[in-house]
Write a protein that holds these residues in place. Sequence first.
Motif, PDB file in Angstrom:
ATOM      1  N   PHE A 108      39.065  42.094  41.391  1.00 67.34           N
ATOM      2  CA  PHE A 108      39.236  40.641  41.534  1.00 67.34           C
ATOM      3  C   PHE A 108      38.397  39.855  40.529  1.00 67.34           C
ATOM      4  O   PHE A 108      38.447  38.627  40.519  1.00 67.34           O
ATOM      5  CB  PHE A 108      38.838  40.212  42.955  1.00 67.34           C
ATOM      6  CG  PHE A 108      39.267  41.176  44.025  1.00 67.34           C
ATOM      7  CD1 PHE A 108      40.597  41.357  44.329  1.00 67.34           C
ATOM      8  CD2 PHE A 108      38.323  41.926  44.723  1.00 67.34           C
ATOM      9  CE1 PHE A 108      40.999  42.260  45.299  1.00 67.34           C
ATOM     10  CE2 PHE A 108      38.710  42.833  45.701  1.00 67.34           C
ATOM     11  CZ  PHE A 108      40.049  43.009  45.988  1.00 67.34           C
ATOM     12  N   SER A 109      37.613  40.553  39.701  1.00 63.37           N
ATOM     13  CA  SER A 109      36.637  39.878  38.843  1.00 63.37           C
ATOM     14  C   SER A 109      37.291  38.937  37.831  1.00 63.37           C
ATOM     15  O   SER A 109      36.765  37.854  37.554  1.00 63.37           O
ATOM     16  CB  SER A 109      35.762  40.916  38.123  1.00 63.37           C
ATOM     17  OG  SER A 109      36.566  41.777  37.337  1.00 63.37           O
ATOM     18  N   GLN A 110      38.445  39.318  37.261  1.00 60.08           N
ATOM     19  CA  GLN A 110      39.077  38.481  36.237  1.00 60.08           C
ATOM     20  C   GLN A 110      39.490  37.123  36.801  1.00 60.08           C
ATOM     21  O   GLN A 110      39.307  36.094  36.147  1.00 60.08           O
ATOM     22  CB  GLN A 110      40.296  39.200  35.651  1.00 60.08           C
ATOM     23  CG  GLN A 110      39.939  40.317  34.676  1.00 60.08           C
ATOM     24  CD  GLN A 110      41.174  40.845  33.949  1.00 60.08           C
ATOM     25  OE1 GLN A 110      42.233  41.001  34.550  1.00 60.08           O
ATOM     26  NE2 GLN A 110      41.030  41.118  32.665  1.00 60.08           N
ATOM     27  N   VAL A 111      40.038  37.135  38.012  1.00 59.89           N
ATOM     28  CA  VAL A 111      40.441  35.872  38.651  1.00 59.89           C
ATOM     29  C   VAL A 111      39.212  35.059  39.036  1.00 59.89           C
ATOM     30  O   VAL A 111      39.155  33.851  38.795  1.00 59.89           O
ATOM     31  CB  VAL A 111      41.323  36.138  39.888  1.00 59.89           C
ATOM     32  CG1 VAL A 111      41.579  34.847  40.660  1.00 59.89           C
ATOM     33  CG2 VAL A 111      42.640  36.774  39.482  1.00 59.89           C
ATOM     34  N   LEU A 112      38.202  35.714  39.625  1.00 53.23           N
ATOM     35  CA  LEU A 112      37.025  35.005  40.118  1.00 53.23           C
ATOM     36  C   LEU A 112      36.137  34.506  38.982  1.00 53.23           C
ATOM     37  O   LEU A 112      35.377  33.568  39.161  1.00 53.23           O
ATOM     38  CB  LEU A 112      36.230  35.899  41.067  1.00 53.23           C
ATOM     39  CG  LEU A 112      37.000  36.379  42.315  1.00 53.23           C
ATOM     40  CD1 LEU A 112      36.097  37.149  43.259  1.00 53.23           C
ATOM     41  CD2 LEU A 112      37.625  35.208  43.058  1.00 53.23           C
ATOM     42  N   LYS A 113      36.233  35.131  37.802  1.00 53.91           N
ATOM     43  CA  LYS A 113      35.497  34.640  36.623  1.00 53.91           C
ATOM     44  C   LYS A 113      36.309  33.596  35.855  1.00 53.91           C
ATOM     45  O   LYS A 113      35.886  33.145  34.793  1.00 53.91           O
ATOM     46  CB  LYS A 113      35.188  35.807  35.684  1.00 53.91           C
ATOM     47  CG  LYS A 113      34.083  36.724  36.178  1.00 53.91           C
ATOM     48  CD  LYS A 113      33.911  37.851  35.169  1.00 53.91           C
ATOM     49  CE  LYS A 113      32.846  38.821  35.624  1.00 53.91           C
ATOM     50  NZ  LYS A 113      32.752  39.956  34.653  1.00 53.91           N
ATOM     51  N   GLN A 114      37.506  33.261  36.361  1.00 55.47           N
ATOM     52  CA  GLN A 114      38.414  32.276  35.765  1.00 55.47           C
ATOM     53  C   GLN A 114      38.945  32.714  34.406  1.00 55.47           C
ATOM     54  O   GLN A 114      39.325  31.890  33.574  1.00 55.47           O
ATOM     55  CB  GLN A 114      37.728  30.912  35.645  1.00 55.47           C
ATOM     56  CG  GLN A 114      37.288  30.347  36.981  1.00 55.47           C
ATOM     57  CD  GLN A 114      36.701  28.963  36.863  1.00 55.47           C
ATOM     58  OE1 GLN A 114      37.162  28.162  36.051  1.00 55.47           O
ATOM     59  NE2 GLN A 114      35.684  28.675  37.649  1.00 55.47           N
ATOM     60  N   GLU A 115      38.986  34.034  34.185  1.00 60.02           N
ATOM     61  CA  GLU A 115      39.611  34.566  32.965  1.00 60.02           C
ATOM     62  C   GLU A 115      41.128  34.591  33.111  1.00 60.02           C
ATOM     63  O   GLU A 115      41.858  34.535  32.118  1.00 60.02           O
ATOM     64  CB  GLU A 115      39.087  35.982  32.684  1.00 60.02           C
ATOM     65  CG  GLU A 115      37.603  36.034  32.345  1.00 60.02           C
ATOM     66  CD  GLU A 115      37.076  37.452  32.253  1.00 60.02           C
ATOM     67  OE1 GLU A 115      37.894  38.398  32.360  1.00 60.02           O
ATOM     68  OE2 GLU A 115      35.856  37.621  32.082  1.00 60.02           O
ATOM     69  N   VAL A 116      41.601  34.704  34.368  1.00 56.28           N
ATOM     70  CA  VAL A 116      43.035  34.718  34.677  1.00 56.28           C
ATOM     71  C   VAL A 116      43.291  33.691  35.779  1.00 56.28           C
ATOM     72  O   VAL A 116      42.527  33.603  36.746  1.00 56.28           O
ATOM     73  CB  VAL A 116      43.481  36.125  35.152  1.00 56.28           C
ATOM     74  CG1 VAL A 116      44.937  36.113  35.593  1.00 56.28           C
ATOM     75  CG2 VAL A 116      43.262  37.152  34.058  1.00 56.28           C
TER      76      VAL A 116
END
Length: 348
Positions: A113-121
């Motif tokens: 979930f890191s990409q979504v939570l880091k606002q990368e996706v």
Amino acid sequence: MGGGGGKREKAEGCDVDEQETRDKKKKGTTLPSMIKNKEKRSAVHAKLKREKKIEKRKQAKAREAAIKRALDLGEEPPEKKVPRTIENTREVDETVCRPDDEELFAGNDADEFSQVLKQEVTPKILITTNRFNSTRGPAFIQELLSVIPNAHYHKRGTYELKKIVEYAKNKDFTSVVVVHSNRREPDALLIINLPDGPTAHFKLSKLVLRKDIKNHGNPTDHKPELVLNNFTTRLGHRVGRMIQSLFPQDPNFRGRRVVTFHNQRDFIFFRHHRYIFESKEKKDDSKDKAAKSKNITQEKVIVRLQECGPRFTLKLRNLQHGTFDSKGGEYEWVHKPEMDTSRRRFFL
């Protein structure tokens, strides 16, 4: 011989009970259960309840007086008693997360979930149903679409779920939400994180649609503020991040919209509110006669919550590695009936 011994023991037991009853009568305490007359029994019960209430009030006043006396003397006030609840007496769990758990926070940077939570996706959600949809299913999905930004509904038809997952991957969706229905009522929620899972299966209950909520509000298109409460264990932390990945991480606070997932005793309660700010006139209580003659009033801002709906409860049934696979899938966690032997054992 055995039968006679049993009778003798029974008789002795009766004698003990009778002796206890006689002792209580001698002390002057008559229990309501000892009174055969219904009216007298109710009167005694009401009297005991009233006395208990008076005693409780006396104890509260004595406690307040002790606190006030201690503050006046500059001493430390007596320790406040914390009531025993199922939550604060829960069984010790080694998986409870701590603020200084470096391993946990290091794992957050590399999880699914890191990409979504880091606002990368940017999260993009596909919502669908099981093959046999219910009467209330479409209404519930319509309200889910208003809760989750950038969510799109696709009719299930006769497609298998694996094909829908493949389609969602090709169209750059980040999650698939399946609303399962049984007997014309939504009864389960399946959340599949893309592209590589995990998949969470929740039991859905206590569904109340917006139209059935008294004085409900209508949500706006603003990105909501997300509140996740009481996801304390490693499993709870993982489930919380999965739920969090459904929503954008840059809320529009001007929209005053709040989505809450509150975990209590492994039941996740969902609520959807909006803040209402109301200006009310406040009378000037000053003793100035000149100010009173001019009828000067002050404005007071009152904040309240208005529920937008829907309202429902989730309970985690299993968490599966990878995307949905009912036959050959490996499970991270599965709820089993033998886990419910203690009321004070929680997993989230």
